[in-house]
Write a protein that holds these residues in place. Structure first.
Motif, PDB file in Angstrom:
ATOM      1  N   MET A 205      68.348   0.409 -41.958  1.00  0.00           N
ATOM      2  CA  MET A 205      66.987   0.493 -41.422  1.00  0.00           C
ATOM      3  C   MET A 205      66.117   1.330 -42.358  1.00  0.00           C
ATOM      4  SD  MET A 205      66.631  -1.205 -38.452  1.00  0.00           S
ATOM      5  CE  MET A 205      65.603  -0.426 -37.203  1.00  0.00           C
ATOM      6  N   ALA A 206      66.680   2.414 -42.884  1.00  0.00           N
ATOM      7  CA  ALA A 206      65.938   3.248 -43.830  1.00  0.00           C
ATOM      8  C   ALA A 206      65.665   2.479 -45.122  1.00  0.00           C
ATOM      9  CB  ALA A 206      66.721   4.517 -44.125  1.00  0.00           C
ATOM     10  N   GLN A 207      66.678   1.800 -45.612  1.00  0.00           N
ATOM     11  CA  GLN A 207      66.540   1.041 -46.856  1.00  0.00           C
ATOM     12  C   GLN A 207      65.419   0.013 -46.747  1.00  0.00           C
ATOM     13  OE1 GLN A 207      69.557  -2.107 -48.222  1.00  0.00           O
ATOM     14  NE2 GLN A 207      70.276  -0.298 -49.337  1.00  0.00           N
ATOM     15  N   ASP A 208      65.378  -0.720 -45.656  1.00  0.00           N
ATOM     16  CA  ASP A 208      64.368  -1.768 -45.479  1.00  0.00           C
ATOM     17  C   ASP A 208      62.961  -1.200 -45.297  1.00  0.00           C
ATOM     18  OD1 ASP A 208      66.335  -3.641 -45.747  1.00  0.00           O
ATOM     19  OD2 ASP A 208      66.281  -4.346 -43.674  1.00  0.00           O
ATOM     20  N   TRP A 248      77.684   0.980 -50.062  1.00  0.00           N
ATOM     21  CA  TRP A 248      76.755   0.077 -50.736  1.00  0.00           C
ATOM     22  C   TRP A 248      76.397  -1.039 -49.761  1.00  0.00           C
ATOM     23  CZ3 TRP A 248      77.344  -5.211 -51.620  1.00  0.00           C
ATOM     24  CH2 TRP A 248      76.340  -5.823 -52.380  1.00  0.00           C
ATOM     25  N   ILE A 249      75.092  -1.247 -49.573  1.00  0.00           N
ATOM     26  CA  ILE A 249      74.585  -2.355 -48.769  1.00  0.00           C
ATOM     27  C   ILE A 249      73.580  -3.109 -49.627  1.00  0.00           C
ATOM     28  CG2 ILE A 249      73.440  -3.055 -46.635  1.00  0.00           C
ATOM     29  CD1 ILE A 249      74.242  -0.414 -45.384  1.00  0.00           C
ATOM     30  N   PRO A 254      67.239  -8.447 -46.371  1.00  0.00           N
ATOM     31  CA  PRO A 254      66.885  -7.642 -45.199  1.00  0.00           C
ATOM     32  C   PRO A 254      68.065  -7.571 -44.227  1.00  0.00           C
ATOM     33  CG  PRO A 254      65.891  -9.821 -45.042  1.00  0.00           C
ATOM     34  CD  PRO A 254      66.519  -9.744 -46.402  1.00  0.00           C
ATOM     35  N   LEU A 255      67.977  -6.636 -43.307  1.00  0.00           N
ATOM     36  CA  LEU A 255      69.058  -6.375 -42.358  1.00  0.00           C
ATOM     37  C   LEU A 255      69.596  -7.633 -41.706  1.00  0.00           C
ATOM     38  CD1 LEU A 255      70.751  -4.472 -40.537  1.00  0.00           C
ATOM     39  CD2 LEU A 255      68.744  -4.281 -39.044  1.00  0.00           C
ATOM     40  N   PHE A 256      68.711  -8.481 -41.194  1.00  0.00           N
ATOM     41  CA  PHE A 256      69.148  -9.609 -40.375  1.00  0.00           C
ATOM     42  C   PHE A 256      69.778 -10.737 -41.191  1.00  0.00           C
ATOM     43  CE2 PHE A 256      65.429  -7.797 -37.993  1.00  0.00           C
ATOM     44  CZ  PHE A 256      66.208  -7.105 -37.073  1.00  0.00           C
TER      45      PHE A 256
END
Length: 281
Positions: A205-208, A248-249, A254-256
């Motif tokens: 969530m922070a990354q996005d 690592w993500i 995006p998240l979804f």
């Protein structure tokens, strides 16, 4: 500057010892004996590393799968693949999980107000709480109303209501923090997996939103250890914690849209061996 939060492993050991040494002995709804303590808090700083338990080996790929199962709002236990065994006993005869975390995150049931309530305004249709918070973090990150609910008392078909009634996201405009409230935390089969899940959520969530992931804090009313897991817990808390790892993500998705098989990796994760823990049903 990083905080003075103790590493997750050390906090886990402290709470487990408190439960084992001083916990009240209870016989629960399932006629299983357990020890419990009230009001424990775990707080980790993601700037110091990712909170993956090292006292025993964690099933990393299954945890990534379950995380995306929640994120996608799924309620079909079969969609978890190899990770489905954890939720099987809570599913209905058609393999559906009523009131699943992801379903609450992505599709909070529509409010059908009575005539006397129609002056109040409600979002039409099922409400996507997680998407709304994601949008707010991008457009209004210091909003103090970023609350996500999972416990719905209107359900009458739940074998076991969600252990975590809700989450509160908080941002300074630079950092992102997450507070999770818990009515019940199983130290054997819950806490290590849940901290992993919420740390992933905070990180992505922070990354996005182009924020820095910082604190994840669990505030629990009831932390407990079931008798069938007591020996295993006593064993792992004598292990020496291993060095911290990082996560690592994939930042290009995006998240979804993330794929649990290819878009996540723990870097330098080292742990003690696997230890079987029994799910209390």
């Amino acid at each position: 500057m990083a905080s003075k939060c103790l590493p997750f492993d050390h906090q886990y050991i402290q709470i487990a010892r408190e439960i084992l040494d001083n916990g009240a002995e209870i016989v629960g709804r399932n006629n299983l004996r357990y020890k419990q303590v009230f009001g424990q808090t775990i707080k980790v700083d993601l700037r110091d590393g990712f909170p993956a338990l090292t006292l025993r080996k964690m099933p990393l790929r299954n945890l990534f799968r379950e995380f995306m199962w929640d994120v996608n709002g799924d309620h079909r236990v079969s969609a978890l693949g190899p990770a489905k065994h954890f939720w099987d006993f809570l599913a209905d005869s058609e393999g559906r999980l009523p009131g699943s975390y992801g379903r609450s995150w992505r599709s909070w049931p529509q409010v059908c107000p009575e005539e006397s309530m129609k002056w109040e305004k409600f979002h039409p249709g099922p409400f996507d709480q997680l998407k709304w918070i994601q949008e707010q973090l991008r457009s209004n990150p210091t909003n103090r109303q970023l609350v996500l609910q999972t416990y719905n008392p209107a359900y009458d078909s739940l074998h076991c209501p969600p252990c975590h009634p809700g989450m509160i996201f908080s941002s300074t405009g630079e950092y992102l923090d997450l507070l999770i409230t818990a009515r019940s935390n199983d130290m054997a089969t819950g806490v290590p997996l849940d901290m992993f899940r919420y740390a992933l959520l905070t990180t992505k969530m922070a990354q996005d939103a182009e924020l820095v992931p910082r604190y994840v804090m669990f505030a629990s009313a009831n932390n407990h250890i079931y008798s069938q897991n007591e020996l295993s817990i006593r064993s792992i808390i004598t292990n020496r914690p291993k060095p911290k790892c990082t996560v690592w993500i994939n930042n290009n998705k995006p998240l979804f849209d993330l794929d649990p098989e290819t878009d996540f990796e723990l870097i330098n994760y080292d742990s003690h061996g696997s230890v079987k823990m029994e799910v209390a049903n």
